[in-house]
Every structure is written in C-alpha cells, then in structure tokens.
Enzyme design. Structure first.
Site, mmCIF file in Angstrom:
data_model
loop_
_atom_site.group_PDB
_atom_site.id
_atom_site.type_symbol
_atom_site.label_atom_id
_atom_site.label_comp_id
_atom_site.label_asym_id
_atom_site.label_seq_id
_atom_site.Cartn_x
_atom_site.Cartn_y
_atom_site.Cartn_z
ATOM 1 C CG HIS A 147 -1.726 1.218 1.415
ATOM 2 N ND1 HIS A 147 -3.003 1.346 0.911
ATOM 3 C CD2 HIS A 147 -1.454 2.398 2.046
ATOM 4 C CE1 HIS A 147 -3.485 2.539 1.225
ATOM 5 N NE2 HIS A 147 -2.559 3.192 1.914
ATOM 6 C CD GLU A 148 1.846 3.375 3.717
ATOM 7 O OE1 GLU A 148 2.005 4.457 3.104
ATOM 8 O OE2 GLU A 148 0.875 3.167 4.473
ATOM 9 C CD GLU A 200 -4.710 6.441 1.992
ATOM 10 O OE1 GLU A 200 -4.537 5.224 2.266
ATOM 11 O OE2 GLU A 200 -3.772 7.259 1.942
#
Length: 287
Positions: free
Chosen positions: A139-140, A220
C-alpha cells in the site's frame, strides 16, 4: 495521514506569514493580478517547502531508524520486500525505516517517486502476520509509485492560493462596504482588517482541508488497488481487517495515524484523509 498533517501545518504557517507580509507591503486587494501572483507564490511555496523537507521532517518527528544494514531476519525481509515491490512498480528503492510506536501504523513520504521513505511502526511488526505486513508495505509503495506526495502538494498549492486570494478579496469588499457607510470613510483600519483576513483564512482553510482530504481519500482507494496488484488482494484485505480489529482511531494521535484510520460518520468524515476501513475492504472485495 502523517504527510497530510505536515502539509497542512506548514501551509497554515504560510498563510499567517502571507497575511503579515501583505499587510507590511500594503498589497492592495483591488489589484487582482498582483494579489493573485502573490497568493500563488505563497500558496505553492508553502506546499513545495513542505514536500521538500517531508522525508527529513518525518525522520525527526517520528524518530525513524533507517535500515542501512539489516540486523535480523525481520529487517532483512522488510528491505527485500520493499525492494521487490519497488522494482515491480518501476521506481527506485525507497529508504525503509522502523519507528517505535505501539500502534499499528505505516507511512510513505518523500519529495519524489525516486526519493522516498517507507516506515513502519514497531507495533505493526509485532501485531500483524507477515502476509498482512506485506499488504501494508505494498500500500505504501503504491503511494510512492502513484506520485501521491506530489499530487497532493499540487492540490494543496491550488487551494492555498485560493484561500490567500479569496480571503483578501472578501476582506477588501468588507472594508469598502464599511468605508462607504462610515462618515470619515476610513474603513476597518489596519488591525481590524488583519483580524478579518485572519478569520477568513481560517474559514477558507477549513474548506480547503476538506478538499485536500477528499482527494486524499481517493488516493487511498488507488493505493489499496495498487497493493492488491503488488501483494495480492487477500493480503491487503487481511491487513485492513487486522487494523479494523485494533484500537479505535481516537486512541491514535491524528498526526501519527498514517495508515488505516477508522473514520467517523457525518461531517467528521469530510475531514478524514482515509476512508473508513469498511469502505476500503468492500471496495477491494468488489474489485
């Protein structure tokens, strides 16, 4: 959330400095072209300064220990996993760091795709399985690969410019109205004018924060999609489920809640940089 907090904090400081400098220089709100240029310089200036120092600031404020030489198998696995995901994403290997916090958190920051930092908390390392951690790292890394830091900086620069410009235009209109109804025609006076500008800066600043938060929530979802491609959908869903089982968002300092904040409903959700975990999980399951 960390990168958003740093951006907003720096930009509010820039708004205050802009107010003081404009008052000292006597910038006339009736000169729209000059005011707009001045607003853009300060608006984008604050955003890009924040972006330029974001990695350094994160290391200092979070106490990040960058892994240069892995000391154990966990650190070695972290570095190798980020390296593999970065290569798959077509970006330069970010720095990998650990910071001490009991909360399960992680964040990515840095001025560009090829000059970034990915950091995880000690609480995340001990509170998640390896598959779940891999989902968080993906995700990061996706945030970095998507260029989200630069994207949000540009958005913040635009809304900053709007805040600085609009606040002074409205204050000028109020000043002219007061002056036209004042027998002496003096208007608000310098201190009253500065007070009006300050209040308008804060009001428009809240609106601007909502706009930035809206775009952050969109990013996100995109980062979750990217994580699903890098690590697998099930690993990303498992990570979000683990976060949902953790402490409520109120237990986390807002500036440290870099990953997976449990959102509140109604107006509070408009200020959230992350969508509620339930929505993120549902989006992944339906993708």
């Amino acid at each position: 959330m960390k990168r958003i907090f740093l951006l907003i904090a720096t930009n509010f400081a820039i708004l205050l400095v802009a107010s003081i400098v404009m008052s000292i220089l006597g910038v006339n709100t009736s000169t729209m072209g000059g005011l707009l240029v001045f607003a853009a310089i300060f608006g984008f200036g604050g955003s890009f300064i924040s972006l330029a120092i974001s990695k350094w600031m994160a290391k200092k404020t979070m106490g990040c220990e960058v892994i240069t030489q892995p000391r154990d198998s966990m650190e070695r696995w972290l570095v190798e996993t980020v390296a593999r995901q970065a290569e798959k994403s077509g970006i330069k290997m970010p720095e990998v760091a650990i910071y001490q916090s009991p909360e399960m958190n992680a964040f990515a920051t840095g001025p560009s795709k090829n000059n970034a930092l990915v950091a995880v908390s000690s609480g995340l390392l001990y509170g998640m399985t390896q598959d779940e951690i891999e989902g968080v790292l993906a995700h990061e890394v996706s945030h970095v690969a998507n260029g989200d830091m630069v994207t949000l900086t540009l958005i913040q620069g635009v809304v900053n410019t709007f805040v600085i410009f609009a606040a002074r235009v409205v204050a000028g209109i109020i000043n002219n109205f007061v002056s036209s109804n004042d027998e002496e025609g003096e208007g608000l006076g310098m201190f009253a004018y500065m007070a009006v500008v300050f209040v308008l800066d804060m009001l428009f600043g809240i609106l601007a924060s909502m706009i930035v938060a809206y775009f952050s929530r969109i990013r996100e979802f995109k980062a979750d999609e990217g994580a699903a491609r890098l690590a697998g959908k099930n690993k990303m869903i498992a990570a979000l489920e683990r976060l949902r089982q953790g402490p409520e968002s109120g237990a986390m300092p807002a500036q440290m809640s870099a990953f997976g904040i449990n959102g509140k409903r109604s107006i509070a959700e408009l200020m959230m940089s992350h969508p509620p975990l339930e929505k993120r999980i549902a989006a992944l399951k339906n993708s």
